[in-house]
Design an enzyme around this catalytic site. Structure first.
Site, mmCIF file in Angstrom:
data_model
loop_
_atom_site.group_PDB
_atom_site.id
_atom_site.type_symbol
_atom_site.label_atom_id
_atom_site.label_comp_id
_atom_site.label_asym_id
_atom_site.label_seq_id
_atom_site.Cartn_x
_atom_site.Cartn_y
_atom_site.Cartn_z
ATOM 1 N N ARG A 162 1.454 11.260 2.194
ATOM 2 C CA ARG A 162 1.813 9.845 1.964
ATOM 3 C C ARG A 162 1.764 9.493 0.479
ATOM 4 O O ARG A 162 1.384 8.381 0.096
ATOM 5 C CB ARG A 162 0.882 8.911 2.743
ATOM 6 N N SER A 234 1.281 1.985 10.668
ATOM 7 C CA SER A 234 -0.051 2.557 10.421
ATOM 8 C C SER A 234 -0.630 1.966 9.137
ATOM 9 O O SER A 234 -0.053 2.124 8.064
ATOM 10 C CB SER A 234 0.043 4.080 10.303
ATOM 11 N N GLU A 330 -2.700 2.789 3.787
ATOM 12 C CA GLU A 330 -1.368 3.332 3.543
ATOM 13 C C GLU A 330 -0.436 2.220 3.067
ATOM 14 O O GLU A 330 0.522 2.450 2.331
ATOM 15 C CB GLU A 330 -0.829 3.958 4.831
#
Length: 339
Positions: A162, A234, A330
């Site tokens: 990520r 998420s 995130e």
């Protein structure tokens, strides 16, 4: 399009009320370059896509917000086994995946139904079910704040879990305009991650279309529709720990799910840890933890960015106390503690 005091409500899937001092939307690379070269852009400035990974912590953004409407999907190279596809940053990511499946190009199907736009895929290195954007990307075209074009090959993008160089402060002046992906023309699937194989049992045969359907079904069963419950997907990244640290935690939680990352690193599902701490389905004011997936924080109606942040901080404190691990968001936070 250039607008003053422009609402960003439809440009963030959390459904947070926020306003940009100035909003600039462009439809081509040349249009962006001409604007940047003809206008001095003072900090702060922000480039957004579909807003599926943004949390505005303040109601007013004091700078310029840019949004790409660069479209187009074109084959730039093709061999007997592979196809290289150049895609505009403003193309909706799932539209590109759907198009790839319709053309029988393999590789992107596990990334079906991920919200956002193509440009964000290269910045965030989106991933799901054993596939990451970096596995497909060959080249990222960008324009910097001075209107200069800079092209990065995939090895120059610093991709990690990520993460990419485009998320670092020193590269925040880059706007992604096009991304080139390499897809496979020969039948190939990645089915060992998550519940894909179990979901595929519902279909008569293994096909590219059915893999996409299976992934979409899994995601829809876990993730709320942002039109009903504002969310950013998420919210936290799954922590990656040393094997030694994993074994310490596993001694207390022998049934803990995990995924191996190389020989010495283990990835632990953040959603599982949040659930162990009792947060699943709970709320703080107008911000809540989704009842079907603890990794997702939702706007229950009228929440501010600070409400979501307060819930996030409370969850992180619980994880730190119970597991001795720090969860990292995130979602990109804009304003106050963010940028």
């Amino acid at each position: 399009m250039i607008r003053e005091n422009y609402s960003l409500l439809t440009y963030n899937t959390f459904g947070i009320e926020a306003t940009a001092c100035r909003f600039v939307e462009y439809h081509s690379e040349n249009e962006l370059i001409a604007f940047l070269q003809g206008d001095t852009i003072a900090a702060p400035y922000l480039h957004i896509g579909g807003g599926s990974n943004l949390l505005f912590l303040e109601k007013f953004y004091p700078g310029t917000v840019f949004h790409s409407c660069i479209k187009g999907i074109e084959i730039v190279e093709e061999t007997g086994s592979e196809v290289y596809v150049r895609v505009g940053a403003g193309v909706t990511w799932d539209d590109f995946v759907a198009y790839s499946v319709s053309q029988r190009w393999y590789g992107a199907e596990n990334l079906s139904h991920i919200p956002g736009e193509v440009g964000a895929s290269a910045i965030q290195n989106i991933g799901a079910y054993g596939v990451e954007a970096k596995d497909l990307i060959t080249k990222v075209e960008t324009v910097n704040i001075r209107g200069e074009k800079i092209v990065f090959l995939v090895d120059e993008c610093g991709y990690g879990y990520r993460n990419s160089i485009f998320k670092g402060e020193e590269r925040k002046d880059l706007f992604v305009t096009y991304v080139t992906y390499r897809l496979n023309k020969q039948e190939h699937y990645t089915l060992e991650y998550g519940n894909i194989r179990k979901q595929l049992d519902r279909y008569l045969e293994l096909t590219l279309e059915n893999v996409r359907k299976a992934v979409i079904a899994i995601r829809e069963s876990k993730l709320p529709d942002p039109k009903q419950w504002g969310n950013g997907g998420s919210f936290f990244m799954n922590p990656v720990v040393s094997r030694e640290r994993f074994q310490e935690i596993c001694a207390r939680y022998p049934d803990m799910p995990f995924y191996e990352v190389g020989e010495e690193k283990i990835k632990i599902p953040a959603g599982w840890m949040i659930e162990q701490c009792g947060w699943k389905g709970k709320s703080l004011g107008a911000a809540g933890v989704y009842e079907k997936q603890a990794l997702v924080l939702v706007n229950l109606g009228g929440a501010t960015g600070e409400d979501i942040l307060r819930l996030s901080d409370a969850i992180r404190a619980s994880i730190q106390q119970e597991f001795g691990l720090d969860l990292h968001p995130e979602v990109c936070m804009i304003g106050l503690a963010g940028k």
